[in-house]
Design an enzyme around this catalytic site. Sequence first.
Site, PDB file in Angstrom:
ATOM      1  N   SER A  16       0.815  -1.242  -0.202  1.00 21.75           N
ATOM      2  CA  SER A  16      -0.379   0.201  -0.060  1.00 21.75           C
ATOM      3  C   SER A  16       1.018   1.885   0.267  1.00 21.75           C
ATOM      4  CB  SER A  16      -0.725   0.305   1.489  1.00 21.75           C
ATOM      5  OG  SER A  16      -0.744   0.251   2.353  1.00 21.75           O
ATOM      6  N   HIS A  47      -2.696  -3.147  -5.892  1.00 20.57           N
ATOM      7  CA  HIS A  47      -2.471  -3.092  -4.723  1.00 20.57           C
ATOM      8  C   HIS A  47      -4.365  -2.648  -4.587  1.00 20.57           C
ATOM      9  CE1 HIS A  47      -3.795   1.012  -1.746  1.00 20.57           C
ATOM     10  NE2 HIS A  47      -3.620  -0.626  -0.926  1.00 20.57           N
ATOM     11  N   GLU A 103      -5.718  -0.404  -7.487  1.00 17.70           N
ATOM     12  CA  GLU A 103      -4.229   0.766  -7.846  1.00 17.70           C
ATOM     13  C   GLU A 103      -3.624  -0.462  -8.852  1.00 17.70           C
ATOM     14  OE1 GLU A 103      -4.135   4.442  -5.177  1.00 17.70           O
ATOM     15  OE2 GLU A 103      -3.101   2.424  -4.031  1.00 17.70           O
ATOM     16  N   ASN A 139      -3.522   5.931  -0.124  1.00 14.78           N
ATOM     17  CA  ASN A 139      -2.671   6.156   0.832  1.00 14.78           C
ATOM     18  C   ASN A 139      -2.076   7.474   1.384  1.00 14.78           C
ATOM     19  OD1 ASN A 139      -4.446   3.399   2.596  1.00 14.78           O
ATOM     20  ND2 ASN A 139      -3.131   2.382   1.187  1.00 14.78           N
TER      21      ASN A 139
END
Length: 311
Positions: free
Chosen positions: A139, A160, A172, A210
């Site tokens: 992440s 991800h 992702e 994130n």
Amino acid sequence: MAGYVPVDTIAVQQTRKAVSMDIQSVGVIGAGQMGNGIAHVMALAGYDVVLNDVNQQALDAAISQITKNLNRQVSREKITQAEMDGAVKRIRASLALPDVGQTDLVIEAATERETVKQAIFEDLLPHLKPETILTSNTSSISITRLASRTDRPERFMGFHFMNPVPIMQLVELIRGIATDEETFAACKTVVERLGKTAASAEDFPAFIVNRILMPMINEAVYTLYEGVGNVESIDQSMKLGANHPMGPLELADFIGLDTCLAIMNVLHDGLADTKYRPCPLLTKYVEAGWLGRKTQRGFYDYRGDVPVPTR
């Protein structure tokens, strides 16, 4: 001789370019919350899955959780019983890492520590097929750096998933500096077969989701740390005032406070900006072993019938 490339190196490169990018089997390393979710959706989409972990109890728990989640989907008429039965049959649990190497696509979903991930790829390399694509569910960690420790940086990228994997629609896809277009296209095709949406992200610390989400959570912890509000008022304010489905502290507990801290450290170290400094209170909770739902205590105490704020 300047510019000389050994013949055997050219042969390997040509072989890799010639191999099929058609993915039929997937290896998932790590049977935790993310790993079992990835195995679940891959098997349901028709891929043969090898789910690997170093711990037999973790594998048993993962298969049990996958079965439970598939049963829930059947009860809600999201899938049929036949689809569930087929998915369960397509998952093979294994303690042997070499079993993973014989799949077409490997997704590493181990703990969010770079040294752990590097060690896994190092152990896996001797067992890989020439055409196998390597990916990481990291992440936040640099895809380029992880890829550089393997023998196939052009066939390495970030894959991800969001948590919980069976429910969240986004994946992702992160290219490292060496990732080739064929690898990206093959992984995007997998995402589409899962019925999810791919977001292409560049290889910068924490990528897109994130990079935005974790500083918000960290700021919520600072808001608690500085006494601006308590756990309940902070979460209630963001749910009712910003229409968030979960408050930031509740979400942090769900993600895992150790994971939140690890990502904030990656942001702080990688971007060298003080705005990403992890809140001391977040560090203190992690030091105490209060990591959220998975340890029954975090910003909430989950040991009773109803979660109770700890501050």
